[in-house]
Design a protein around this motif. Structure first.
Motif, mmCIF file in Angstrom:
data_model
loop_
_atom_site.group_PDB
_atom_site.id
_atom_site.type_symbol
_atom_site.label_atom_id
_atom_site.label_comp_id
_atom_site.label_asym_id
_atom_site.label_seq_id
_atom_site.Cartn_x
_atom_site.Cartn_y
_atom_site.Cartn_z
ATOM 1 N N SER A 148 0.790 -1.225 0.000
ATOM 2 C CA SER A 148 0.000 0.000 0.000
ATOM 3 C C SER A 148 0.830 1.287 0.000
ATOM 4 C CB SER A 148 -0.959 0.007 1.193
ATOM 5 O OG SER A 148 -0.222 -0.026 2.399
ATOM 6 N N ASP A 149 1.990 1.299 0.622
ATOM 7 C CA ASP A 149 2.770 2.540 0.717
ATOM 8 C C ASP A 149 3.951 2.562 -0.259
ATOM 9 O OD1 ASP A 149 4.184 0.541 1.958
ATOM 10 O OD2 ASP A 149 4.910 1.797 3.596
ATOM 11 N N ALA A 150 3.872 1.783 -1.322
ATOM 12 C CA ALA A 150 5.017 1.602 -2.220
ATOM 13 C C ALA A 150 5.279 2.827 -3.095
ATOM 14 C CB ALA A 150 4.797 0.383 -3.108
ATOM 15 N N VAL A 151 6.559 3.060 -3.326
ATOM 16 C CA VAL A 151 7.050 4.037 -4.293
ATOM 17 C C VAL A 151 7.886 3.247 -5.285
ATOM 18 C CG1 VAL A 151 8.483 6.083 -4.618
ATOM 19 C CG2 VAL A 151 7.131 5.843 -2.535
ATOM 20 N N ILE A 152 7.735 3.540 -6.563
ATOM 21 C CA ILE A 152 8.444 2.793 -7.608
ATOM 22 C C ILE A 152 9.663 3.580 -8.063
ATOM 23 C CG2 ILE A 152 8.276 1.816 -9.919
ATOM 24 C CD1 ILE A 152 5.249 1.478 -9.348
ATOM 25 N N LEU A 153 10.806 2.915 -8.029
ATOM 26 C CA LEU A 153 12.068 3.498 -8.458
ATOM 27 C C LEU A 153 12.476 2.806 -9.755
ATOM 28 C CD1 LEU A 153 14.224 5.520 -7.393
ATOM 29 C CD2 LEU A 153 15.439 3.539 -6.501
ATOM 30 N N THR A 154 12.623 3.585 -10.827
ATOM 31 C CA THR A 154 13.050 3.044 -12.114
ATOM 32 C C THR A 154 14.564 3.139 -12.193
ATOM 33 O OG1 THR A 154 10.994 3.808 -13.112
ATOM 34 C CG2 THR A 154 12.770 3.232 -14.612
ATOM 35 N N CYS A 155 15.217 2.036 -12.538
ATOM 36 C CA CYS A 155 16.680 1.978 -12.571
ATOM 37 C C CYS A 155 17.161 1.272 -13.826
ATOM 38 C CB CYS A 155 17.212 1.205 -11.360
ATOM 39 S SG CYS A 155 16.734 1.843 -9.773
ATOM 40 N N LEU A 156 18.430 1.464 -14.117
ATOM 41 C CA LEU A 156 19.137 0.695 -15.125
ATOM 42 C C LEU A 156 20.250 -0.048 -14.408
ATOM 43 C CD1 LEU A 156 19.477 3.295 -18.001
ATOM 44 C CD2 LEU A 156 18.140 1.212 -18.052
ATOM 45 N N HIS A 157 20.396 -1.328 -14.705
ATOM 46 C CA HIS A 157 21.469 -2.124 -14.123
ATOM 47 C C HIS A 157 22.136 -2.895 -15.247
ATOM 48 C CE1 HIS A 157 23.297 -5.574 -11.974
ATOM 49 N NE2 HIS A 157 23.617 -4.625 -11.117
ATOM 50 N N ARG A 158 23.329 -2.493 -15.586
ATOM 51 C CA ARG A 158 24.083 -3.116 -16.679
ATOM 52 C C ARG A 158 23.268 -3.181 -17.970
ATOM 53 N NH1 ARG A 158 28.620 -4.381 -14.440
ATOM 54 N NH2 ARG A 158 28.781 -5.333 -12.382
ATOM 55 N N GLY A 159 22.575 -2.088 -18.286
ATOM 56 C CA GLY A 159 21.800 -2.007 -19.524
ATOM 57 C C GLY A 159 20.401 -2.577 -19.439
ATOM 58 N N THR A 160 20.035 -3.197 -18.331
ATOM 59 C CA THR A 160 18.695 -3.762 -18.156
ATOM 60 C C THR A 160 17.854 -2.792 -17.349
ATOM 61 O OG1 THR A 160 19.578 -6.005 -18.165
ATOM 62 C CG2 THR A 160 17.372 -5.704 -17.266
ATOM 63 N N ARG A 161 16.695 -2.455 -17.886
ATOM 64 C CA ARG A 161 15.783 -1.544 -17.195
ATOM 65 C C ARG A 161 14.964 -2.359 -16.188
ATOM 66 N NH1 ARG A 161 13.812 3.502 -18.385
ATOM 67 N NH2 ARG A 161 11.647 3.871 -17.829
ATOM 68 N N LEU A 162 14.897 -1.885 -14.961
ATOM 69 C CA LEU A 162 14.134 -2.575 -13.919
ATOM 70 C C LEU A 162 13.429 -1.559 -13.039
ATOM 71 C CD1 LEU A 162 15.813 -2.737 -10.821
ATOM 72 C CD2 LEU A 162 17.457 -3.502 -12.511
ATOM 73 N N GLU A 163 12.453 -2.049 -12.303
ATOM 74 C CA GLU A 163 11.728 -1.209 -11.350
ATOM 75 C C GLU A 163 11.726 -1.898 -9.994
ATOM 76 O OE1 GLU A 163 8.585 1.285 -14.040
ATOM 77 O OE2 GLU A 163 7.924 -0.675 -13.321
ATOM 78 N N LEU A 164 11.955 -1.112 -8.971
ATOM 79 C CA LEU A 164 11.908 -1.575 -7.589
ATOM 80 C C LEU A 164 10.787 -0.826 -6.885
ATOM 81 C CD1 LEU A 164 15.738 -1.316 -6.852
ATOM 82 C CD2 LEU A 164 14.455 -3.419 -7.257
ATOM 83 N N ALA A 165 9.939 -1.535 -6.179
ATOM 84 C CA ALA A 165 8.853 -0.915 -5.423
ATOM 85 C C ALA A 165 9.099 -1.182 -3.949
ATOM 86 C CB ALA A 165 7.499 -1.474 -5.853
ATOM 87 N N MET A 166 9.179 -0.108 -3.174
ATOM 88 C CA MET A 166 9.467 -0.221 -1.745
ATOM 89 C C MET A 166 8.799 0.913 -0.996
ATOM 90 S SD MET A 166 13.473 0.901 -1.993
ATOM 91 C CE MET A 166 13.784 0.233 -3.610
ATOM 92 N N SER A 167 8.808 0.833 0.312
ATOM 93 C CA SER A 167 8.223 1.897 1.126
ATOM 94 C C SER A 167 9.083 3.151 1.026
ATOM 95 C CB SER A 167 8.107 1.451 2.583
ATOM 96 O OG SER A 167 9.399 1.362 3.161
ATOM 97 N N GLU A 168 8.523 4.266 1.416
ATOM 98 C CA GLU A 168 9.251 5.543 1.388
ATOM 99 C C GLU A 168 10.496 5.479 2.275
ATOM 100 O OE1 GLU A 168 10.025 9.041 -0.213
ATOM 101 O OE2 GLU A 168 8.004 8.273 -0.556
#
Length: 148
Positions: free
Chosen positions: A106-126
């Motif tokens: 419910s309290d997730a914030v999504i962080l968009t990242c690149l890791h070695r050319g791969t696009r990924l998203e991490l969802a975690m609390s503030e």
């Protein structure tokens, strides 16, 4: 009748053992500290799908200059993904949209990242996000870290 009760008893015992092993595995992962709940979506296209598909619920653990990510619903003792601090490039952050709100905590914030050319998203609390960004910025001298 006895056979049916025996089979039901075996099923209940196996289910209890399975749940116990899930709990024990999580305990082993969290034993060293530095863990936080973190959902992951790997190899995300430029325009992400907000339908909630592709998210995997997990636990992340700081381990030196890496973040180890473990799936929650797995018996594996090894991390599913290892993200090196020097290879992570933060591209942005956003709040969950559409059906993503139902797929994530419910309290997730999504962080968009690149890791070695791969696009990924991490969802975690503030709070976890604040700690993650501080960990990224605390890289040893000489390491290149890109935080947007």
């Amino acid at each position: 009748m006895v056979l049916a009760l025996t089979v039901c008893g075996i099923v209940v015992v196996l289910a209890a053992v399975g749940l116990f092993v899930f709990g024990l595995r999580r305990r082993l992962i969290q034993r060293s500290g530095g863990t936080f709940d973190c959902s992951l979506r790997w190899d995300v296209p430029e325009k992400p799908d907000i339908g909630g598909k592709g998210w995997s619920y997990g636990v992340a653990r700081y381990n030196g200059d890496c973040v180890e990510w473990y799936r929650v619903f797995s018996y594996a003792l090894r991390p599913r993904r290892i993200l090196e601090r020097s290879a992570i490039e933060v591209a942005g952050r956003r709040l969950p949209e559409g059906e993503e709100e139902m797929a994530l905590l419910s309290d997730a914030v999504i962080l968009t990242c690149l890791h070695r050319g791969t696009r990924l998203e991490l969802a975690m609390s503030e709070d976890a996000l604040t700690g993650f960004l501080a960990w990224l910025e605390a890289a040893p001298p000489g390491q290149r870290v890109n935080v947007a």
